[in-house]
Design an enzyme around this catalytic site. Structure first.
Site, PDB file in Angstrom:
ATOM      1  N   ARG A  78       0.845  -1.199   0.000  1.00  0.00           N
ATOM      2  CA  ARG A  78       0.000   0.000   0.000  1.00  0.00           C
ATOM      3  C   ARG A  78       0.881   1.250   0.000  1.00  0.00           C
ATOM      4  NH1 ARG A  78      -3.750  -0.235   4.871  1.00  0.00           N
ATOM      5  NH2 ARG A  78      -4.773  -1.868   3.675  1.00  0.00           N
ATOM      6  N   ARG A 147      -1.798   6.814   9.854  1.00  0.00           N
ATOM      7  CA  ARG A 147      -2.022   6.353   8.487  1.00  0.00           C
ATOM      8  C   ARG A 147      -2.163   7.532   7.518  1.00  0.00           C
ATOM      9  NH1 ARG A 147      -4.090   1.082   8.383  1.00  0.00           N
ATOM     10  NH2 ARG A 147      -3.037  -0.134   9.991  1.00  0.00           N
ATOM     11  N   LYS A 211      -3.605   1.721  14.935  1.00  0.00           N
ATOM     12  CA  LYS A 211      -3.559   2.749  13.894  1.00  0.00           C
ATOM     13  C   LYS A 211      -4.268   4.023  14.352  1.00  0.00           C
ATOM     14  CE  LYS A 211      -7.256   0.144  11.751  1.00  0.00           C
ATOM     15  NZ  LYS A 211      -7.529  -0.737  10.611  1.00  0.00           N
ATOM     16  N   LYS A 213      -5.970   7.616  12.531  1.00  0.00           N
ATOM     17  CA  LYS A 213      -6.324   8.184  11.228  1.00  0.00           C
ATOM     18  C   LYS A 213      -6.776   9.636  11.357  1.00  0.00           C
ATOM     19  CE  LYS A 213      -7.724   3.720   9.323  1.00  0.00           C
ATOM     20  NZ  LYS A 213      -8.849   2.877   8.844  1.00  0.00           N
ATOM     21  N   CYS A 433     -15.053  -3.557   0.266  1.00  0.00           N
ATOM     22  CA  CYS A 433     -13.661  -3.816   0.640  1.00  0.00           C
ATOM     23  C   CYS A 433     -13.145  -4.963  -0.232  1.00  0.00           C
ATOM     24  CB  CYS A 433     -13.559  -4.160   2.116  1.00  0.00           C
ATOM     25  SG  CYS A 433     -14.273  -5.769   2.497  1.00  0.00           S
ATOM     26  N   CYS A 439      -7.787 -11.139   1.698  1.00  0.00           N
ATOM     27  CA  CYS A 439      -7.762 -10.634   3.073  1.00  0.00           C
ATOM     28  C   CYS A 439      -7.903 -11.794   4.066  1.00  0.00           C
ATOM     29  CB  CYS A 439      -8.880  -9.626   3.286  1.00  0.00           C
ATOM     30  SG  CYS A 439      -8.935  -9.081   5.002  1.00  0.00           S
ATOM     31  N   CYS A 478     -16.119  -8.304   6.652  1.00  0.00           N
ATOM     32  CA  CYS A 478     -16.075  -8.606   8.085  1.00  0.00           C
ATOM     33  C   CYS A 478     -16.374  -7.316   8.845  1.00  0.00           C
ATOM     34  CB  CYS A 478     -14.718  -9.206   8.485  1.00  0.00           C
ATOM     35  SG  CYS A 478     -13.427  -7.991   8.811  1.00  0.00           S
ATOM     36  N   CYS A 482     -13.698  -1.963   6.433  1.00  0.00           N
ATOM     37  CA  CYS A 482     -12.778  -1.101   5.677  1.00  0.00           C
ATOM     38  C   CYS A 482     -13.514  -0.242   4.648  1.00  0.00           C
ATOM     39  CB  CYS A 482     -11.724  -1.948   4.984  1.00  0.00           C
ATOM     40  SG  CYS A 482     -10.658  -2.825   6.150  1.00  0.00           S
TER      41      CYS A 482
HETATM   42 FE1  SF4 Z   1     -10.645  -7.603   5.137  1.00  0.00          FE
HETATM   43 FE2  SF4 Z   1     -12.620  -7.144   6.833  1.00  0.00          FE
HETATM   44 FE3  SF4 Z   1     -11.232  -5.077   5.842  1.00  0.00          FE
HETATM   45 FE4  SF4 Z   1     -12.873  -6.411   4.278  1.00  0.00          FE
HETATM   46  S1  SF4 Z   1     -13.466  -5.202   6.095  1.00  0.00           S
HETATM   47  S2  SF4 Z   1     -10.770  -5.841   3.759  1.00  0.00           S
HETATM   48  S3  SF4 Z   1     -12.715  -8.483   5.045  1.00  0.00           S
HETATM   49  S4  SF4 Z   1     -10.455  -6.681   7.193  1.00  0.00           S
END
Ligand code: SF4
Length: 568
Positions: A78, A147, A211, A213, A433, A439, A478, A482
């Site tokens: 990244r 970040r 982290k 932000k 995400c 991931c 999840c 993100c």
């Molecule tokens: Fe991975 Fe969860 Fe972030 Fe999606 S929200 S990229 S599944 S850590």
């Protein structure tokens, strides 16, 4: 600096960081080991500070286990790109690196930057060095540090936008790690030192508990979701043009842990206002407060929002104030109108033009009918302005002369980059995400599922005459969220393969979280629930009412409460 005050036993990662010689660990030896595509577990933690995650292809994990092969390791890399601004030459440089070392092109993240996936260990150094050769860096793109600092996206719309972008760069430079390990590991050919002369005057040898932000929004646009930041900054403009300072809003973050009710998404809250000359001092000490008081025993409880909720918003204000050489003033009035991207051409104060293009899931690669990677390469070769990333994973071709618009339009059409002209309102405001297969935390599909669920939702919207309704839809694999799925008017949060929490009721300006509506349900139940709600929305909405506002007004869900305000 004050040493960490955690009284509970430190988490294992705190020891790894403290003993790492300022983020060196044994990364150099791990990269040189040809017997495996991976590095040691401890080094994977340290590698994040350098901007990379070790991942493996989960689609083939079981098969490789059966064949007694090690996982199919690859690294995500990244970039740190404050404010999300690139030159066309940098774009072309990154495009070349993607072609040489990564799989699946480039991906625009929800923090205005790029990440690459599937980089092999033996190519990691060349990849990171190549990024630095373009004038960019990956240091602090991940890890327990500050970040990528994000800001409202189109600096050229007014002189104040340019000024705010400059502040995003200054904040990043002020609070970034100082370790020389990054240079030694990735940019030099000599031996890696032991950090004996290194110093981290702000972050210390243990860096931050988690982290941190920063993000700067410029009202009326909340296109960065400023209240989702650990420390949000709202630019205050006089007469819509002169920057007079920043409102301070600490305590936001999206992440939660499945099945752990002590973790939760949270919005930031206002604690005051500072003038620009006091901004860097404020940011430094905001980080320092979290460095000193953040939970270093339990990483699930280590974000600033928990420090604030354990001790109180007033406590945070007073602790920050005690470290500053000037008084924090009361917050200034501001007004947000929306928190999404505005597509198509916009004209700046100076008569220059800016074209926002929709990039589904931020993925720049060639797919049938949409050779986006080839198209962006062709555009970067002729574009004379800048290319800007948005927090909704889109991009802006910025700073275009009026006479150059036709040539850009022709390339956009030729390479199928004009989705924004035909997409439904929901598709234009959809975020996902990465999730599976790369991931390691993904519990459900996200990016790969998005086109499928959008097709089905569009059929429902058509049925109820809502195709152009700009509903914010966000899906994450999840609860880490993100894609800021807790801020979608409709949010899907992955719980298991094919199962999601359906959440509804966020507003359209980024000032209200959504609420759980159906827990751990599959596609059929999601579509049935939304079919009914779309029908009610179409029939019962008030004039200009957004979907998220409707479901709250109609009592379908109760939105989560914000923290009590503080005295000024
Ligand atoms: Fe991975 Fe969860 Fe972030 Fe999606 S929200 S990229 S599944 S850590």
């Amino acid at each position: 600096m004050t040493e960490p005050t955690t009284t509970t036993p430190l988490s294992a990662l705190e020891h790894i960081k403290a003993d790492s010689h300022f983020l060196r660990g044994t990364i150099a030896a791990g990269l040189a080991d040809p017997t495996t595509g991976s590095i040691s577990e401890a080094d994977t933690k340290l590698l994040k500070f350098h901007g990379s995650y070790q991942q493996d292809n989960r689609d083939v994990r079981d098969e490789r286990r059966r064949q007694k092969l090690e996982p199919d390791y690859g690294f995500m890399v990244r970039i740190r790109l404050p404010g999300g601004v690139l030159t066309p030459a940098q774009w072309l440089g990154l495009d070349e690196l993607a072609a040489a070392y990564a799989s699946n092109g480039l991906r625009i993240t929800t923090r205005q930057t790029f990440q690459f996936h599937g980089v092999r260990k033996e190519n990691l150094r060349a990849m990171i060095r190549g990024i630095n050769d373009t004038g960019l860096s990956t240091l602090a793109a991940c890890g327990d540090d500050v970040r990528n600092v994000i800001c409202s996206v189109n600096p050229r719309l007014s002189s104040a936008h340019a000024e705010v972008h400059a502040w995003a760069l200054k904040i990043m430079n002020h609070v970034k790690p100082r370790t020389t390990a990054y240079r030694e590991l990735w940019l030099e050919d000599g031996p890696v030192g032991d950090g004996a002369t290194d110093d981290e005057p702000l972050l210390g040898k243990s860096y931050l508990p988690r982290k941190f932000k920063f993000g700067i929004a410029i009202p009326p646009y909340n296109d960065i979701d400023v209240f989702a930041q650990d420390f949000g900054l709202i630019a205050i403009l006089e007469n819509d043009s002169r920057l007079v300072g920043f409102n301070l809003a600490p305590g936001g973050s999206m992440g939660a842990t499945a099945g752990d009710p002590k973790t939760y998404p949270s919005l930031a809250d206002l604690i005051g206002f500072v003038t620009p000359d006091h901004l860097l001092e404020t940011c430094w000490h905001a980080v320092a407060v979290q460095r000193d008081f953040g939970d270093r025993g339990n990483r699930k409880h280590a974000r600033l929002k928990y420090t604030i909720d354990d001790r109180g918003l007033q406590w945070f204000h007073d602790e920050l104030q005690s470290r500053l050489s000037f008084p924090i003033e009361a917050p200034r009035p501001y007004h947000f109108e929306h928190n999404g991207d505005r597509y198509g051409w916009t004209e700046g104060d100076d008569g220059r033009w800016h074209l926002t293009l929709q990039i589904p899931s931020g993925r720049i690669r060639d797919v049938d009918g949409h050779p986006r990677q080839t198209g962006m390469r062709a555009i970067a070769r002729v574009h004379k302005g800048e290319i800007r990333m948005t927090c909704d994973q889109n991009l802006i071709l910025a700073d275009v002369a009026a006479e150059d618009r036709a040539a850009i339009d022709a390339l956009v059409k030729q390479y199928g980059l004009d989705d924004y002209k035909h997409a439904s309102g929901l598709r234009l405001h959809a975020l996902s995400c990465v999730a599976l297969p790369t991931c390691g935390l993904a519990m459900a599909e996200s990016e790969r599922y998005l086109p499928h669920i959008l097709d089905k939702l569009e059929a429902l919207l058509d049925k109820h005459g809502l195709r152009d309704e700009p509903i914010h839809f966000r899906i994450s694999g999840c609860p880490n969220s993100c894609s800021r799925s807790y801020m979608g008017e409709i949010g899907l949060v992955g719980r298991a393969i094919g199962k999601y929490d359906l959440r509804i009721g966020a507003d359209h300006i980024g000032e209200r979280l959504n609420a759980l509506y159906k827990e751990n349900v599959g596609e059929e139940a999601i579509l049935a629930a939304l079919d009914e709600l779309f029908g009610r929305f179409a029939a019962e909405r008030e004039s200009d009412e957004h979907f998220g506002d409707f479901v709250v007004r109609a009592g379908v869900v109760d939105p989560p409460k914000r923290r009590p305000t503080i005295r000024y």
